[in-house]
Write an enzyme that holds these catalytic residues in place. Structure first.
Site, PDB file in Angstrom:
ATOM      1  N   LYS A  94     -22.411  36.888 -41.311  1.00  0.00           N
ATOM      2  CA  LYS A  94     -21.299  37.291 -42.166  1.00  0.00           C
ATOM      3  C   LYS A  94     -21.554  36.721 -43.556  1.00  0.00           C
ATOM      4  O   LYS A  94     -21.735  35.514 -43.717  1.00  0.00           O
ATOM      5  CB  LYS A  94     -19.969  36.782 -41.608  1.00  0.00           C
ATOM      6  CG  LYS A  94     -18.762  37.307 -42.400  1.00  0.00           C
ATOM      7  CD  LYS A  94     -18.376  36.375 -43.531  1.00  0.00           C
ATOM      8  CE  LYS A  94     -17.265  36.948 -44.390  1.00  0.00           C
ATOM      9  NZ  LYS A  94     -16.789  35.965 -45.405  1.00  0.00           N
TER      10      LYS A  94
ATOM     11  N   GLY B 235     -18.050  37.844 -50.004  1.00  0.00           N
ATOM     12  CA  GLY B 235     -18.050  38.776 -51.123  1.00  0.00           C
ATOM     13  C   GLY B 235     -18.573  38.189 -52.413  1.00  0.00           C
ATOM     14  O   GLY B 235     -19.043  38.909 -53.288  1.00  0.00           O
TER      15      GLY B 235
ATOM     16  N   GLY C 121     -14.074  40.005 -51.273  1.00  0.00           N
ATOM     17  CA  GLY C 121     -12.862  39.424 -51.831  1.00  0.00           C
ATOM     18  C   GLY C 121     -12.772  39.440 -53.351  1.00  0.00           C
ATOM     19  O   GLY C 121     -11.819  39.987 -53.916  1.00  0.00           O
TER      20      GLY C 121
ATOM     21  N   ASP D  68     -14.441  37.438 -41.520  1.00  0.00           N
ATOM     22  CA  ASP D  68     -14.858  36.407 -40.573  1.00  0.00           C
ATOM     23  C   ASP D  68     -14.516  36.828 -39.149  1.00  0.00           C
ATOM     24  O   ASP D  68     -15.334  36.725 -38.229  1.00  0.00           O
ATOM     25  CB  ASP D  68     -14.177  35.070 -40.893  1.00  0.00           C
ATOM     26  CG  ASP D  68     -14.644  34.470 -42.208  1.00  0.00           C
ATOM     27  OD1 ASP D  68     -15.780  34.762 -42.622  1.00  0.00           O
ATOM     28  OD2 ASP D  68     -13.875  33.713 -42.816  1.00  0.00           O
TER      29      ASP D  68
ATOM     30  N   LYS E 150     -12.051  30.403 -41.557  1.00  0.00           N
ATOM     31  CA  LYS E 150     -13.458  30.497 -41.138  1.00  0.00           C
ATOM     32  C   LYS E 150     -13.760  29.528 -39.990  1.00  0.00           C
ATOM     33  O   LYS E 150     -14.428  29.895 -39.015  1.00  0.00           O
ATOM     34  CB  LYS E 150     -14.355  30.193 -42.348  1.00  0.00           C
ATOM     35  CG  LYS E 150     -15.791  30.679 -42.187  1.00  0.00           C
ATOM     36  CD  LYS E 150     -16.624  30.339 -43.420  1.00  0.00           C
ATOM     37  CE  LYS E 150     -16.061  30.948 -44.673  1.00  0.00           C
ATOM     38  NZ  LYS E 150     -16.163  32.427 -44.698  1.00  0.00           N
TER      39      LYS E 150
END
Length: 259
Positions: free
Chosen positions: A9, A12, A46, A163, A218
């Site tokens: 992952k 952004g 994000g 996440d 997270k």
């Protein structure tokens, strides 16, 4: 011995740095060439979403680190996530001669999407459903790049925390899981990176506020994944991650486990 698939992952913020983005995909290409490892990328966007909402005169609101997504925000969120962010990442993969496919969480029934909480608006949660498409792509050494957009059974698009989306994908294909973002790992009260976080220590730091907002989400996601996958999850930086991981000498970031 064949390595497990690896779900990564990426935050952004990586999209804000062209130099870091290029370096990340160069190292990713080397990893795949050396190890022939099956890799899936899951991403958010994000900062890009925040910028676009501001340009359209829309306010960004969050609750406990999760983005509140009213229906009127959806076109912006979808365009940023499944559009510009996803295709920017695909462009970097293609530049490194990595065969790639851009996906959402709902393509070919990958995940079931359900609402998370009414006060969050069009925010959902993902549960792995049909991994057939991923297995098909990974068996052919194709790199899936999955945006955290999903569509529920009623045909409504929903914004999913990236996440949590990565956890759902990792569970579905029994993969190793990394969370890569700007920080070097989970930072303790003194500002130093914590090498290992147990469940007990994680909850203590979250309760005290030392771990908060997006990092708290997270860490909680990593704990759920560590429990379900029965293996530790790593939280680290996307800055040169592959040269400092157990598949190579050394280690990176924070290792989160249930013990």
């Amino acid at each position: 011995m064949q390595l497990k698939p690896l779900v990564i992952k990426i935050g952004g913020a990586l999209l804000d740095s062209q130099e870091s983005l290029e370096a990340f995909f160069k190292e990713l290409s080397i990893l795949k060439q050396r190890r022939s490892r099956a890799i899936v990328l899951v991403h958010g966007a994000g900062p890009l979403i925040d910028d676009w909402l501001k340009q359209f005169g829309l306010n960004t609101e969050k609750k406990s680190g999760l983005r509140i997504t009213p229906k009127e925000h959806l076109p912006v969120v979808i365009g940023a996530l499944a559009g510009v962010a996803n295709k920017s990442l695909m462009a970097q993969a293609i530049r490194q001669q990595l065969p790639t496919v851009g996906l959402t969480l709902s393509d070919a029934g990958l995940c079931n999407i359900t609402p998370l909480a009414k006060e969050l608006g069009q925010v959902g949660q993902a549960c792995g459903a049909d991994p057939s498409l991923l297995h098909y792509l990974l068996n052919r050494q194709i790199l899936p790049i999955i945006s955290s957009i999903g569509i529920n059974a009623q045909g409504e698009p929903m914004n999913i925390n990236a996440d949590d989306a990565a956890v759902a994908i990792a569970r579905m294909i029994n993969a190793e899981l990394w969370f890569l973002s700007e920080p070097s790992g989970v930072l303790g009260p003194g500002g130093n990176t914590i090498a290992h976080l147990s469940k007990e220590h994680s909850l203590e730091l979250i309760e005290s506020g030392a771990i908060h907002d997006g990092m708290a989400i997270k860490v909680k996601a990593a704990l759920r994944a560590a429990r379900d996958l029965r293996q530790p999850v790593r939280i680290g930086s996307w800055r040169h991650p592959f040269s400092n991981h157990p598949i190579n000498p050394g280690s990176f970031g924070t290792l989160v486990s249930t013990t």
